[in-house]
Write a protein that holds these residues in place. Structure first.
Motif, PDB file in Angstrom:
ATOM      1  N   LYS B 160      -8.876 -11.394  16.119  1.00 27.91           N
ATOM      2  CA  LYS B 160      -8.166 -10.344  16.859  1.00 27.91           C
ATOM      3  C   LYS B 160      -6.671 -10.507  16.668  1.00 27.91           C
ATOM      4  O   LYS B 160      -5.901  -9.562  16.796  1.00 27.91           O
ATOM      5  CB  LYS B 160      -8.490 -10.439  18.356  1.00 27.91           C
ATOM      6  CG  LYS B 160      -9.900 -10.017  18.685  1.00 27.91           C
ATOM      7  CD  LYS B 160      -9.909  -9.080  19.892  1.00 27.91           C
ATOM      8  CE  LYS B 160     -11.272  -8.464  20.115  1.00 27.91           C
ATOM      9  NZ  LYS B 160     -12.276  -9.434  20.567  1.00 27.91           N
ATOM     10  N   LEU B 161      -6.263 -11.754  16.406  1.00 29.30           N
ATOM     11  CA  LEU B 161      -4.842 -12.037  16.247  1.00 29.30           C
ATOM     12  C   LEU B 161      -4.660 -12.990  15.065  1.00 29.30           C
ATOM     13  O   LEU B 161      -5.429 -13.939  14.909  1.00 29.30           O
ATOM     14  CB  LEU B 161      -4.302 -12.690  17.530  1.00 29.30           C
ATOM     15  CG  LEU B 161      -2.867 -13.223  17.475  1.00 29.30           C
ATOM     16  CD1 LEU B 161      -1.861 -12.070  17.357  1.00 29.30           C
ATOM     17  CD2 LEU B 161      -2.547 -14.064  18.716  1.00 29.30           C
ATOM     18  N   ILE B 162      -3.633 -12.710  14.273  1.00 32.07           N
ATOM     19  CA  ILE B 162      -3.294 -13.608  13.172  1.00 32.07           C
ATOM     20  C   ILE B 162      -1.908 -14.174  13.474  1.00 32.07           C
ATOM     21  O   ILE B 162      -0.964 -13.415  13.695  1.00 32.07           O
ATOM     22  CB  ILE B 162      -3.288 -12.836  11.835  1.00 32.07           C
ATOM     23  CG1 ILE B 162      -4.697 -12.293  11.530  1.00 32.07           C
ATOM     24  CG2 ILE B 162      -2.791 -13.733  10.688  1.00 32.07           C
ATOM     25  CD1 ILE B 162      -4.753 -11.258  10.425  1.00 32.07           C
ATOM     26  N   VAL B 163      -1.808 -15.495  13.529  1.00 34.14           N
ATOM     27  CA  VAL B 163      -0.514 -16.117  13.792  1.00 34.14           C
ATOM     28  C   VAL B 163      -0.010 -16.741  12.496  1.00 34.14           C
ATOM     29  O   VAL B 163      -0.654 -17.633  11.935  1.00 34.14           O
ATOM     30  CB  VAL B 163      -0.620 -17.200  14.893  1.00 34.14           C
ATOM     31  CG1 VAL B 163       0.756 -17.797  15.174  1.00 34.14           C
ATOM     32  CG2 VAL B 163      -1.209 -16.618  16.172  1.00 34.14           C
ATOM     33  N   LEU B 164       1.103 -16.242  12.009  1.00 32.54           N
ATOM     34  CA  LEU B 164       1.739 -16.844  10.841  1.00 32.54           C
ATOM     35  C   LEU B 164       2.632 -17.957  11.364  1.00 32.54           C
ATOM     36  O   LEU B 164       3.525 -17.716  12.179  1.00 32.54           O
ATOM     37  CB  LEU B 164       2.541 -15.792  10.069  1.00 32.54           C
ATOM     38  CG  LEU B 164       1.681 -14.678   9.450  1.00 32.54           C
ATOM     39  CD1 LEU B 164       2.539 -13.545   8.930  1.00 32.54           C
ATOM     40  CD2 LEU B 164       0.796 -15.230   8.340  1.00 32.54           C
TER      41      LEU B 164
END
Ligand SMILES: Nc1nc2c(ncn2[C@@H]2O[C@H](COP(=O)(O)OP(=O)(O)O)[C@@H](O)[C@H]2O)c(=O)[nH]1
Ligand SMILES: [Mg+2]
Ligand SMILES: [Zn+2]
Lengths: 115, 223
Positions: B160-164
């Motif tokens: 649901k979320l991609i953290v770079l």
């Protein structure tokens, strides 16, 4: 490498089905794997064969069907198969879509014969 | 004579059953549960350390952290005073729903607002196992290359979320942030993307707001 534990789960299901059918043994199990399931078909086959070899289940085969990802465009309803590199609708260019196939990790059939 | 028995069964149906029980329990007790997944070393534990540091007073958090062998991550995270429990998988490359169930057994979920699960460092296997979580979050550090979403589509699809992460290193590595985001979007057009650095603190406000919005929404159900 979790294909080995996936293979064991498949074999457990086969055993469960066979337990309720005295006098029969399984010869093949069908498995459907979607492109988004994170399962490598070769590794699964390898792990499956390794478990079956020299066990009472020999010569049980695994029959793997691989499914591409399919999308349905939310703007024009076109359905299309997609490789992993684009989700753009081929008909209208929209990026808004829903995934309708490709997540499968299912057992579909078990083939049995007289023991 | 051969017969073909038609079966319509998920391979991981037993995991799915336990995960659904967990999901119902989390919903009943209004706990927000997030599952952090990345390659080894992308910064899951570091992000959790910063998160526990920044959590507003009164938020009741806990962490389950998975590792193949060691208890190192739990030691790092225990310093912040929240309950932390290590799940040592002993060789298994992912967490499954049974492990979560077993490690939660004597925790009263009514006393929690948010549960963080740090999965085993691996971008492939954890994506197959539902843990009953509300959201899978995938971390990708800028030292790993822009192609990761294309190479590991399953986990990027499910997130649901991609953290770079580690954006403070951008001046030192050839990493095209826009291309990485484009690649992620070509697998998952709906996921949110947040850029963070645990070194400088950049993006952490946005990350904390993302969490807070979920915690508040779930807490509203409680009252
Ligand atoms: N420069 C920099 N290093 C980071 C950042 N986040 C994590 N690291 C470092 O990356 C390494 C791996 O981080 P860790 O949190 O243990 O990764 P994990 O395996 O995903 O839990 C550690 O040496 C961290 O200090 C960051 O934002 N910037
Ligand atoms: Mg860690
Ligand atoms: Zn369209």
């Amino acid at each position: 490498m979790h294909e080995l534990s996936i293979a064991s789960s498949i074999i457990e299901t086969v055993r469960g089905e066979i337990a309720s059918r005295p006098g029969r043994r399984a010869t093949a199990v069908g498995v459907r794997i979607g492109a988004l399931a994170a399962i490598d078909a070769d590794a699964l086959r390898f792990g499956f064969d390794a478990i079956v070899k020299d066990s009472d289940l020999e010569p049980l085969r695994i029959d793997i069907e691989q499914i591409d990802r399919r999308q349905r465009c939310l703007d024009c309803s076109t359905e299309f198969e997609t490789d992993r590199y684009t989700l753009t609708c081929p008909a209208c260019g929209s990026l808004r879509g829903a995934c309708i196939a490709g997540e499968e990790l299912d057992i579909t059939f078990i083939e049995v014969e007289e023991a | 004579m051969t017969d073909v028995i038609q079966v319509q069964k998920k391979v991981l149906s037993e995991n799915a059953r336990i995960a659904n029980e967990l999901r119902e329990k989390f919903a009943r007790t209004c706990v927000t549960v997030v599952n952090l997944i990345s390659a080894p070393g992308s910064g899951k534990t570091r992000l959790l350390e910063r998160t526990l540091e920044l959590l507003p007073d009164g938020v009741r958090a806990a962490v389950l952290t998975g590792d193949i062998q060691t208890e190192k991550d739990a030691e790092r995270l225990a310093r912040f005073g929240y309950p932390v429990r290590q799940i040592t998988t002993g060789g298994t490359c992912h967490l499954d729903a049974t492990m979560i169930e077993r490690h939660l057994i004597d925790w009263d979920l009514d006393d929690l607002d948010i549960l963080f699960i740090e999965n085993v460092g691996n971008l492939v296997c954890p994506s197959s196992y539902d843990l009953g979580e509300e959201a899978k979050i995938v971390l990708l550090s800028v030292t790993e290359g822009e192609e990761k979403p294309l190479k590991y589509p399953s986990i990027f699809f499910k997130a649901k979320l991609i953290v770079l992460t580690k954006t403070d290193l951008l001046p030192y590595v050839p990493f095209d942030l826009e291309l990485a985001k484009l690649n992620a979007r070509s697998i998952n057009a709906d996921a949110e993307i947040i850029e963070t650095s645990c070194q400088t603190g950049d993006g952490l406000t946005q990350w904390m707001s993302w969490l807070e919005a979920r915690v508040l929404r779930n807490a509203a159900v409680r009252s």
